[in-house]
Design an enzyme around this catalytic site. Structure first.
Site, mmCIF file in Angstrom:
data_model
loop_
_atom_site.group_PDB
_atom_site.id
_atom_site.type_symbol
_atom_site.label_atom_id
_atom_site.label_comp_id
_atom_site.label_asym_id
_atom_site.label_seq_id
_atom_site.Cartn_x
_atom_site.Cartn_y
_atom_site.Cartn_z
ATOM 1 N N ILE A 59 0.709 -1.145 0.171
ATOM 2 C CA ILE A 59 -0.021 0.200 -0.076
ATOM 3 C C ILE A 59 0.712 1.265 0.165
ATOM 4 C CG2 ILE A 59 -2.146 -0.864 1.285
ATOM 5 C CD1 ILE A 59 -1.372 -0.110 3.742
ATOM 6 N N GLY A 60 1.704 1.317 0.687
ATOM 7 C CA GLY A 60 2.580 2.250 0.445
ATOM 8 C C GLY A 60 3.219 2.622 -0.553
ATOM 9 N N TYR A 90 2.490 -7.713 17.415
ATOM 10 C CA TYR A 90 1.403 -7.547 15.930
ATOM 11 C C TYR A 90 0.848 -6.242 16.108
ATOM 12 C CZ TYR A 90 -0.515 -5.534 11.100
ATOM 13 O OH TYR A 90 -0.001 -5.201 10.398
HETATM 14 N N1 LIG Z 1 -1.965 -5.669 3.565
HETATM 15 C C1 LIG Z 1 -3.187 -6.122 4.927
HETATM 16 O O1 LIG Z 1 -3.894 -6.909 4.956
HETATM 17 C C2 LIG Z 1 -2.631 -4.862 6.439
HETATM 18 C C3 LIG Z 1 -3.291 -4.711 6.714
HETATM 19 C C4 LIG Z 1 -3.326 -4.146 8.460
HETATM 20 C C5 LIG Z 1 -2.152 -3.115 8.295
HETATM 21 N N2 LIG Z 1 -1.455 -3.247 7.165
HETATM 22 C C6 LIG Z 1 -0.595 -2.174 7.601
HETATM 23 O O2 LIG Z 1 0.272 -1.300 6.131
HETATM 24 C C7 LIG Z 1 1.291 -1.101 6.433
HETATM 25 C C8 LIG Z 1 1.935 -1.553 4.614
HETATM 26 O O3 LIG Z 1 1.704 -3.111 4.774
HETATM 27 P P1 LIG Z 1 1.294 -3.625 3.679
HETATM 28 O O4 LIG Z 1 -0.020 -4.456 3.604
HETATM 29 O O5 LIG Z 1 1.923 -3.064 2.077
HETATM 30 O O6 LIG Z 1 3.032 -4.751 3.215
HETATM 31 P P2 LIG Z 1 4.090 -4.796 1.915
HETATM 32 O O7 LIG Z 1 3.868 -5.504 1.357
HETATM 33 O O8 LIG Z 1 4.979 -6.412 3.284
HETATM 34 O O9 LIG Z 1 4.815 -3.657 2.899
HETATM 35 C C9 LIG Z 1 5.615 -3.381 4.304
HETATM 36 C C10 LIG Z 1 6.687 -2.445 4.048
HETATM 37 O O10 LIG Z 1 6.990 -2.546 5.099
HETATM 38 C C11 LIG Z 1 8.550 -2.151 4.254
HETATM 39 N N3 LIG Z 1 9.433 -2.663 5.896
HETATM 40 C C12 LIG Z 1 9.098 -3.690 6.673
HETATM 41 N N4 LIG Z 1 10.163 -3.606 7.793
HETATM 42 C C13 LIG Z 1 10.970 -2.695 7.226
HETATM 43 C C14 LIG Z 1 11.980 -1.795 8.194
HETATM 44 N N5 LIG Z 1 12.540 -2.341 9.146
HETATM 45 N N6 LIG Z 1 12.645 -0.451 7.621
HETATM 46 C C15 LIG Z 1 11.893 -0.141 6.788
HETATM 47 N N7 LIG Z 1 11.042 -0.728 6.020
HETATM 48 C C16 LIG Z 1 10.523 -2.155 6.508
HETATM 49 C C17 LIG Z 1 8.880 -3.265 3.530
HETATM 50 O O11 LIG Z 1 10.567 -3.871 2.702
HETATM 51 P P3 LIG Z 1 10.565 -4.579 1.731
HETATM 52 O O12 LIG Z 1 9.870 -4.615 0.969
HETATM 53 O O13 LIG Z 1 12.108 -4.330 1.825
HETATM 54 O O14 LIG Z 1 10.666 -5.660 3.206
HETATM 55 C C18 LIG Z 1 7.993 -2.116 2.786
HETATM 56 O O15 LIG Z 1 7.803 -1.996 1.925
HETATM 57 C C19 LIG Z 1 1.856 -1.836 7.378
HETATM 58 O O16 LIG Z 1 1.722 -1.000 8.371
HETATM 59 C C20 LIG Z 1 1.000 -2.968 8.357
HETATM 60 O O17 LIG Z 1 0.791 -3.083 9.610
HETATM 61 C C21 LIG Z 1 -1.646 -4.516 6.237
#
Ligand SMILES: NC(=O)c1ccc[n+]([C@@H]2O[C@H](COP(=O)([O-])OP(=O)(O)OC[C@H]3O[C@@H](n4cnc5c(N)ncnc54)[C@H](OP(=O)(O)O)[C@@H]3O)[C@@H](O)[C@H]2O)c1
Length: 311
Positions: free
Chosen positions: A27-28, A176
């Site tokens: 989502i980022g 988490y």
């Molecule tokens: N997807 C869902 O259903 C969901 C639901 C609720 C909340 N969220 C929240 O949404 C946000 C984005 O998640 P997403 O779903 O887009 O997941 P994602 O596709 O796994 O993306 C996560 C991003 O965070 C980065 N990241 C992880 N650890 C890091 C660190 N130590 N330092 C800097 N960057 C780091 C990852 O980098 P790399 O690519 O290098 O690993 C990636 O760019 C998170 O805060 C997550 O908790 C997601």
């Protein structure tokens, strides 16, 4: 404005600078792409330079007005957090919006170089420190915002002040959920401190519902299978696209009607899917004592002191 808030509702962002953590995927990335399409300067703050460069190239191919750049940021490394903040402060005269998006879940107990539990450090302590270190730039920028991405999982979160680092028994879900509750406690305490200081900056929270991203990459085969786009027809009641998942973040970051301390996500009881609306977080997230205590602990653990005093 239509009742369905979409990417088309993002106002023109020319001349504005957004810093998005974890913007190389999920989502980022989708939020960064939409902001770039609307003319924003976007800084992708990512831990892996190769993945960041690939995302930058994809976005730059579509962004004809704004400038797309990257900064290396590993939220689990205090040294990296400091270095990234120093670079941003040196290279950017303004930061209009900081999006604390990066996050994840560690299935096994791991610690950072500083000895902090990895899930808590990545999702809360790192963003807390990073925000504090770029706060001056935000305070100097009129109408600036800090958007922090939480989760519906916060509802199952409990802050274990006696064992914040999970040393007495690590359960990855609990770690988490605790961290995602911490994102809300942080946002609400930050908003109160900003308002008390008379700052123009606001703190807002968002959550994507459930989105098909790389989020489950380190999880079980079952979780990865459920999150896979290949089964989206079966899981459409539970999960939405990353583009839809980015909309609450985009709304919190750009909708002129947003106020400090608000929380945006898919509406309805479950809040799994849907267009973004103002939603409520649970009672525990509004516990002012817990907000204050977490803030104090976070300042102590990160050795970052914000230039904002409590009331
Ligand atoms: N997807 C869902 O259903 C969901 C639901 C609720 C909340 N969220 C929240 O949404 C946000 C984005 O998640 P997403 O779903 O887009 O997941 P994602 O596709 O796994 O993306 C996560 C991003 O965070 C980065 N990241 C992880 N650890 C890091 C660190 N130590 N330092 C800097 N960057 C780091 C990852 O980098 P790399 O690519 O290098 O690993 C990636 O760019 C998170 O805060 C997550 O908790 C997601």
């Amino acid at each position: 404005m239509t009742s369905r808030w979409t990417a088309d509702d993002v106002p023109d962002q020319q001349g504005r600078t957004f810093v998005i953590t974890g913007a190389n995927t999920g989502i980022g990335f989708e939020a960064a792409l939409v902001l770039a399409r609307h003319g924003a300067d976007v800084v992708l703050a990512c831990r892996n330079p190769q993945r960041a460069a690939a995302a930058e190239a994809r976005i730059a191919a579509e962004a004809t007005v704004g400038k797309i750049s990257t900064v290396q940021l590993d939220l689990a490394s205090p040294a990296s957090v400091r270095q990234a903040a120093e670079q941003l402060n040196a290279q950017h005269a303004r930061i209009d919006v900081l999006v604390n998006n990066a996050g994840g879940i560690r299935p096994r107990y791991e610690v950072t170089e500083d000895g902090f539990e990895m899930t808590f450090a990545t999702n809360h302590l790192g963003p807390f420190a990073f925000t504090g270190l770029v706060l001056d730039r935000l305070l100097e920028t009129p109408g600036s915002r800090i958007v922090t991405v939480s989760s519906i999982g916060h509802r199952r979160g409990v802050i274990d002040f006696d064992d914040l680092q999970g040393e007495r028994g690590y359960r990855f879900q609990n770690a988490y959920f605790q961290a995602k509750l911490a994102n809300l406690l942080f946002t609400y305490e930050l908003q109160r401190r900003l308002a008390d200081a008379g700052a123009g900056t606001i703190a807002v929270a968002a959550h994507p519902g459930n989105a098909r991203t790389e989020f489950g990459r380190d999880m079980s085969l079952l979780v990865r299978a459920v999150m896979s786009p290949h089964v989206r027809l079966l899981t459409s009641w539970l999960l939405q696209s990353p583009q839809m998942g980015a909309l609450p973040t985009l709304r919190a970051a750009t909708d002129p009607s947003v106020r400090g301390g608000e929380y945006y996500g898919p509406p309805g009881r479950a809040q799994f899917t849907g267009y973004p609306a103002r939603v409520e977080s649970n009672d525990r997230s509004h516990d002012v004592e817990a907000q204050r205590r977490l803030w104090q602990e976070s300042e102590r653990l990160t050795a970052i002191t914000y230039p904002l005093s409590p009331r």
